[in-house]
Design an enzyme around this catalytic site. Structure first.
Site, PDB file in Angstrom:
ATOM      1  N   PRO A   2      -7.009   7.148   1.899  1.00 58.97           N
ATOM      2  CA  PRO A   2      -8.390   8.467   1.292  1.00 58.97           C
ATOM      3  C   PRO A   2      -9.460   8.567   0.783  1.00 58.97           C
ATOM      4  CG  PRO A   2      -6.563   9.080   2.861  1.00 58.97           C
ATOM      5  CD  PRO A   2      -5.978   8.285   1.873  1.00 58.97           C
ATOM      6  N   GLU A   3     -10.821   8.585   0.402  1.00 62.32           N
ATOM      7  CA  GLU A   3     -11.127   9.048  -0.245  1.00 62.32           C
ATOM      8  C   GLU A   3     -12.254  10.530   0.084  1.00 62.32           C
ATOM      9  OE1 GLU A   3     -14.044   5.395  -1.593  1.00 62.32           O
ATOM     10  OE2 GLU A   3     -12.549   4.089  -0.929  1.00 62.32           O
ATOM     11  N   LYS A  59     -10.835  14.881  -4.483  1.00 59.11           N
ATOM     12  CA  LYS A  59     -10.023  14.079  -2.842  1.00 59.11           C
ATOM     13  C   LYS A  59      -8.903  15.117  -3.405  1.00 59.11           C
ATOM     14  CE  LYS A  59     -10.367   9.289  -4.858  1.00 59.11           C
ATOM     15  NZ  LYS A  59      -9.918   8.065  -4.743  1.00 59.11           N
ATOM     16  N   ARG A 249      -8.192  -3.114  -8.485  1.00 58.30           N
ATOM     17  CA  ARG A 249      -8.694  -2.846  -7.252  1.00 58.30           C
ATOM     18  C   ARG A 249      -9.205  -4.222  -7.259  1.00 58.30           C
ATOM     19  NH1 ARG A 249      -9.452   1.847  -9.589  1.00 58.30           N
ATOM     20  NH2 ARG A 249      -8.880   3.841  -8.664  1.00 58.30           N
TER      21      ARG A 249
END
Length: 261
Positions: A2-3, A59, A249
């Site tokens: 989730p961003e 977040k 990432r």
């Protein structure tokens, strides 16, 4: 993971499901998602309270009650679900909040990488969020340019550092940099004033569209819509997309649209 747009969607779920409703019961089915508080103290602090207007910072989600604040972080697989108190409980429903009107708010999380905290007052809230930079959706252009130009390191690494800017994750950073025509491995301090202005504008546009969609949408005209293709091509120019890793990432960019500065 989730961003910011996903968490903004969870804020809307919390507001529509729970705002103004009394917390009748708190059922902790898995205490592994609780941090700094046990199940009994969570129940004692929240039962009988009424959820107010929730807030989001990056977040993180703040569920206000007029007293203690329930603070939520969703890690990679967390989410909020609104339903009825008699709905079947699912395997990954970790904490259930039964509300007035027989509604039920559920914290559902498969991997349990983050979870729930209880802040007793504003000093506790500030302590929990002390390492967070300004919210990416709320930050002004001057502050954005100031924090960006003061940091060393690659541009993507800086953008996804929550202490610099809160809310941007992997998908958003790649999408914003692609739209701004900036390589992710460009030095953050090497940007021109024009680069920084363009980056800020594209960040705002991307965030607004993503918040409306409730996620970073995999549209055909977006980089996000092609990053997982086999032999992915840039939706803007047709050049084959490049893949690499930055700060652990997976990173995707277009070598034509995002040339070396």
């Amino acid at each position: 993971m989730p961003e910011l747009p996903d968490v903004e969607g969870f804020r809307q779920v919390l507001e529509s499901c729970a705002k103004g409703r009394v917390i009748r019961r708190v059922d902790v089915r898995d205490a592994g998602v609780l941090h700094g508080v046990d199940a009994r103290r969570l129940r004692d602090a929240l039962e009988g309270r009424r959820f107010g207007a929730p807030q989001r910072h990056g977040k993180w989600l703040l569920a206000r009650t007029g007293g203690p604040t329930l603070v939520l972080h969703f890690g990679m697989t967390g989410r909020l679900v609104c339903g009825q108190a008699d709905d079947p409980v699912e395997a990954h429903d970790r904490v259930l909040f039964t509300l007035g009107g027989a509604r039920q708010l559920r914290f559902r999380d498969q991997r349990k990488l983050q979870g729930l905290w209880l802040a007793h007052d504003e000093s506790d809230v500030k302590r929990l969020l002390r390492r967070q930079g300004p919210d990416a959706l709320a930050v002004g252009r001057e502050e954005f340019e100031e924090v960006l130009s003061s940091r060393r390191g690659h541009l993507k690494t800086v953008l996804t550092d929550q202490s610099v800017l809160a809310g941007l994750g992997n998908l958003l950073a790649d999408e914003i940099l692609w739209r701004a025509r900036l390589r992710p491995d460009r030095g953050a301090r090497d940007l021109t004033p024009e680069d920084r202005r363009r980056l800020f504008s594209e960040m705002r546009r991307t965030l607004r569209s993503s918040v409306t969609a409730g996620c970073v949408p995999p549209r055909a005209t977006w980089l996000t819509g092609h990053r997982d293709d086999r032999g992915p091509e840039c939706p803007r120019c047709g050049t084959g997309l490049r893949r690499s890793r930055m700060a652990g990432r997976g990173t995707v960019w277009c070598p034509w649209c995002q040339p070396d500065g």
